[in-house]
Design a protein around this motif. Structure first.
Motif, short mmCIF file in Angstrom:
data_model
loop_
_atom_site.label_atom_id
_atom_site.label_comp_id
_atom_site.label_asym_id
_atom_site.label_seq_id
_atom_site.Cartn_x
_atom_site.Cartn_y
_atom_site.Cartn_z
N LEU A 431 0.85 -1.19 0.00
CA LEU A 431 0.00 0.00 0.00
C LEU A 431 0.88 1.24 0.00
O LEU A 431 1.80 1.35 0.82
CB LEU A 431 -0.91 0.03 1.23
CG LEU A 431 -1.90 -1.12 1.42
CD1 LEU A 431 -2.63 -0.99 2.75
CD2 LEU A 431 -2.90 -1.18 0.27
N SER A 432 0.64 2.15 -0.91
CA SER A 432 1.33 3.44 -0.90
C SER A 432 0.38 4.50 -0.35
O SER A 432 -0.83 4.28 -0.26
CB SER A 432 1.81 3.80 -2.30
OG SER A 432 0.74 3.79 -3.22
N SER A 433 0.91 5.65 0.01
CA SER A 433 0.12 6.66 0.71
C SER A 433 -0.26 7.82 -0.21
O SER A 433 0.44 8.12 -1.18
CB SER A 433 0.88 7.19 1.92
OG SER A 433 2.06 7.85 1.53
N LYS A 434 -1.39 8.43 0.12
CA LYS A 434 -1.87 9.63 -0.56
C LYS A 434 -2.31 10.63 0.50
O LYS A 434 -2.81 10.25 1.55
CB LYS A 434 -3.05 9.32 -1.48
CG LYS A 434 -2.75 8.36 -2.62
CD LYS A 434 -3.93 8.24 -3.57
CE LYS A 434 -5.13 7.63 -2.89
NZ LYS A 434 -6.28 7.44 -3.81
N ILE A 435 -2.12 11.91 0.19
CA ILE A 435 -2.62 12.98 1.05
C ILE A 435 -3.69 13.73 0.26
O ILE A 435 -3.38 14.38 -0.74
CB ILE A 435 -1.50 13.94 1.49
CG1 ILE A 435 -0.43 13.19 2.28
CG2 ILE A 435 -2.06 15.09 2.32
CD1 ILE A 435 0.76 14.05 2.67
N ARG A 436 -4.94 13.57 0.68
CA ARG A 436 -6.07 14.19 -0.02
C ARG A 436 -6.02 13.90 -1.52
O ARG A 436 -6.06 14.79 -2.37
CB ARG A 436 -6.11 15.70 0.25
CG ARG A 436 -6.51 16.04 1.68
CD ARG A 436 -6.50 17.53 1.93
NE ARG A 436 -5.13 18.04 1.99
CZ ARG A 436 -4.35 17.97 3.05
NH1 ARG A 436 -4.80 17.41 4.17
NH2 ARG A 436 -3.12 18.45 3.04
N ASN A 437 -5.87 12.59 -1.83
CA ASN A 437 -5.86 12.08 -3.21
C ASN A 437 -4.65 12.51 -4.02
O ASN A 437 -4.63 12.34 -5.25
CB ASN A 437 -7.15 12.47 -3.95
CG ASN A 437 -8.36 11.75 -3.42
OD1 ASN A 437 -8.27 10.59 -3.01
ND2 ASN A 437 -9.49 12.42 -3.39
N VAL A 438 -3.64 13.07 -3.38
CA VAL A 438 -2.38 13.40 -4.06
C VAL A 438 -1.34 12.35 -3.65
O VAL A 438 -1.04 12.20 -2.46
CB VAL A 438 -1.89 14.81 -3.68
CG1 VAL A 438 -0.54 15.10 -4.34
CG2 VAL A 438 -2.92 15.86 -4.09
N ALA A 439 -0.83 11.62 -4.61
CA ALA A 439 0.12 10.55 -4.32
C ALA A 439 1.42 11.11 -3.75
O ALA A 439 1.96 12.10 -4.27
CB ALA A 439 0.41 9.74 -5.58
#
Length: 675
Positions: A431-439
């Motif tokens: 799983l990779s992370s996103k901040i408010r749908n920004v990768a």
């Protein structure tokens, strides 16, 4: 046609007539019948060409009668044969579909259902499961925005799927035709048997048995559980017209390692019509080891309880929750989950450097990232004191083990410190992370393997919310718990990665879905999408062998082996290019759920009819059903005006007429020396 089109057609007549007159009469030296014929041919060809250029639209109106659909759905499951109703069902179906008055009023649609739903006019009554929910689901999509009645010829005994009573559209009447003998027979039945798939060697495991009685007198019965010819447990149970159910809890010894098959049997001195449902086989895999997982945490957090419940959903796992300063030795643990490590975890890290136990590190707002940078080399953390919410994004190329996307993108965000996470070396990101749908291009859940030691890293707290969201989405914790179990399974093994990994159960119940999944990795341990996998399955008793190809899915290959008879099987999965093989065995337990019934479920079908304002009929009331359908004023045919617009350029005969006129004119002129 429009006024402009009519004027153009009139103009075309004038032009065609004028040109023909000018060429064959005005300039002609003689005016014979031949000249008149040639002028007519020229007129036809010119007029036809001009009409094609104008291309008028011809509108044709016709009346169409649209009848109300009448789906007649037949239960094709084997329970119809077991209830001796096969001939009666076919007779009912033919009587309804061949009725002339019904054909005049309705558009009759013929379907069958068992585990699936499909259009059919022939029935073999061999379905292994019954799912009436499929009828409701499919008819809604087939006959959209239409009010229609439905006739279902069935015994109403559903064995799989959702409760069908409230699944049908209440605006569309359902008329169940109840088949089967409704006479109450004396019947003892093992209605359900609950047992864990796994038990531990030299322990006892519980078996929960639900018994059901149908009859009008008091009887005494015995429930026995045996293995081979040995009776392991036996209990007496009494039933009466007022006591029709009983639940027994029995402890059985786990004294043999491996898959053990048991038989539960209920018997009495009374004669029964159906004795098949008196017996139920079940199997338990006895294992002689248990994985002990230590969750080490210096704080209290809901994540810890959620992890414990998810891990212990597998009976092979045991979770111990300890504080860092309480650990004296790591020898009692197989896996360490280090929850939000800080400086107080230093003795644990130091001891584990020698012990080499696989770890699962979970970070959060209380994590000391400077300390964590000193204790591991897989990641470099440059974090601030600011908190941030991180959404998850599933990596479809992850290939360490087979894992399903259980809806990670829709899960609530995890919370962690804001900063930069840099990977060092070989890190596999699930799983990779996103901040408010920004990768962010940073990992959220990742795995490492170095010199046989495996580690997992989850960079965020509040995974308890993931477990709750999974339950909301699926009405069960099962998918999330399986996801956590796969992580624990990966960490519990230090085996080097195999090129061919096969997932299967040790035993299956006949009638259940039997699917075997496999993954093949190339020399770089990357999932090979061009692998050629086959499986050979052999019945150990009959020696009959069947071969299948495994089909590629999302990051795995699979094969469906539904339809195999009960018995013991060996199988071998082979990758044809590299000749890599995997061999194992499984057992299919004899259990035909469709033979568990002695009567139709009259109450459920009557409830369905009431819910949809329809009416339930018995198998000898077909005339009353036909009369009800014919006299119902709600279902009337609709007369519809259908307007068809056709461009004249699509009329092939006009092109043929032009060709004939031109060709004939040429030949006549040639024959008469006029060219």
């Amino acid at each position: 046609m429009t006024t402009n089109t009519i004027l153009l057609l009139v103009l075309s007549l004038v032009i065609a007539g004028g040109l023909s007159f000018f060429q064959y009469y005005y300039k002609a030296k003689s005016k014979s019948k031949l000249t008149l014929f040639l002028a007519f041919l020229r007129f036809l060809s010119i007029f036809g060409i001009l009409v094609l250029l104008i291309n008028p639209i011809i509108t044709k109106n016709s009346l169409e009668i649209i009848k109300t659909p009448l789906p007649i759905v037949v239960d094709n499951s084997s329970s119809i044969t077991a209830l001796n109703s096969k001939e009666k069902v076919i007779e009912l179906y033919k009587k309804l579909t061949s009725n002339k008055d019904l054909q005049d009023k309705y558009e009759i649609q013929s379907y069958q259902f068992d585990a699936d739903f499909k259009q059919s006019e022939e029935f073999d009554f061999k379905g292994a499961q019954t799912n009436l929910d499929e009828i409701a689901k499919n008819l809604k999509s087939i006959n959209k925005n239409v009010v229609f009645p439905t006739v279902i010829i069935t015994d109403g005994n559903q064995t799989t799927g959702n409760d069908y009573v409230y699944r049908f559209d209440p605006n569309n009447k359902v008329y169940p035709v109840i088949v089967g003998d409704t006479t109450t027979f004396l019947d003892l039945k093992i209605n359900q048997l609950n047992v864990n798939k796994y038990a531990f060697y030299k322990n006892k495991f519980p078996v929960e048995v639900f018994l059901q009685y149908s009859g009008t007198k008091n009887i005494n019965s015995d429930l026995s559980i045996s293995q081979g010819g040995t009776v392991l447990a036996k209990e007496s149970v009494s039933f009466s017209p007022s006591k029709k159910t009983a639940t027994l809890n029995i402890l059985l010894p786990a004294d043999k390692v491996g898959v053990q098959v048991f038989k539960a049997t209920i018997s009495s001195g009374e004669k029964e019509k159906n004795t098949y449902n008196n017996t139920k086989n079940f199997a338990v895999e006895i294992i002689d080891q248990k994985t002990t997982v230590a969750i080490v945490s210096a704080i209290n957090h809901p994540d810890i309880a959620a992890l414990k419940r998810a891990i212990e959903s597998n009976a092979q796992r045991k979770v111990v929750i300890v504080k860092p300063n309480e650990i004296k030795s790591l020898q009692d643990y197989n896996i360490l989950i280090l929850y939000q490590p800080t400086g107080v975890f230093k003795p644990v890290f130091d001891t584990n450097k020698a012990a080499g136990i696989n770890t699962f590190i979970i970070t959060g707002n209380n994590t000391d990232f400077n300390f964590l940078n000193q204790q591991q080399t897989a990641f470099s953390f440059r974090m601030s004191n600011q908190k941030e919410d991180y959404l998850a994004e599933f990596n479809t190329q992850f290939n360490l083990f087979a894992v399903e996307n259980i809806g990670f993108e829709n899960f609530p965000p995890l919370q962690n410190s804001f900063g930069t996470v840099t990977t060092n070396g070989n890190v596999s990101v699930l799983l990779s992370s996103k901040i408010r749908n920004v990768a962010t291009n940073a990992p959220l859940l990742a795995f490492t393997e170095n010199q046989g030691k495996r580690n997992a890293y989850l960079l965020g707290e509040n995974t308890w919310k993931w477990r709750m969201q999974s339950h909301i989405d699926n009405q069960s914790f099962a998918k999330y718990d399986v996801f956590i179990d796969k992580i624990i399974q990966y960490l519990a093994s230090n085996n080097t990665k195999k090129s061919l990994v096969v997932n299967h159960e040790s035993f299956y119940n006949s009638g259940d879905a039997l699917e075997i999944n496999a993954q093949y990795f190339n020399k770089n341990y990357e999932f090979d999408e061009k692998a050629n996998l086959t499986i050979s399955v052999t019945n150990t008793e009959t020696k009959q062998t069947k071969n299948y190809d495994l089909l590629k899915g999302n990051n795995s290959y699979s094969v469906n082996l539904d339809g195999l008879a009960a018995g013991k099987y060996t199988f071998s999965v082979k990758e044809l290019n590299s000749k890599t093989t995997y061999s194992s065995r499984f057992e299919i337990l004899d259990f035909d759920i469709e033979k568990q019934f002695v009567n139709p479920d009259v109450q459920k079908l009557q409830q369905l009819a009431l819910q949809t304002n329809g009416k339930a009929f018995f198998q000898d009331q077909s005339d009353a059903l036909i009369k009800t359908l014919l006299e119902n004023p709600e279902y009337k045919a609709i007369q519809k005006n259908v307007s068809t617009k056709t461009p004249l350029i699509d009329w092939v005969w006009l092109l043929i007429l032009i060709s004939i006129a031109l060709t004939t004119e040429w030949f006549v002129r040639k024959y008469n020396g006029l060219l």
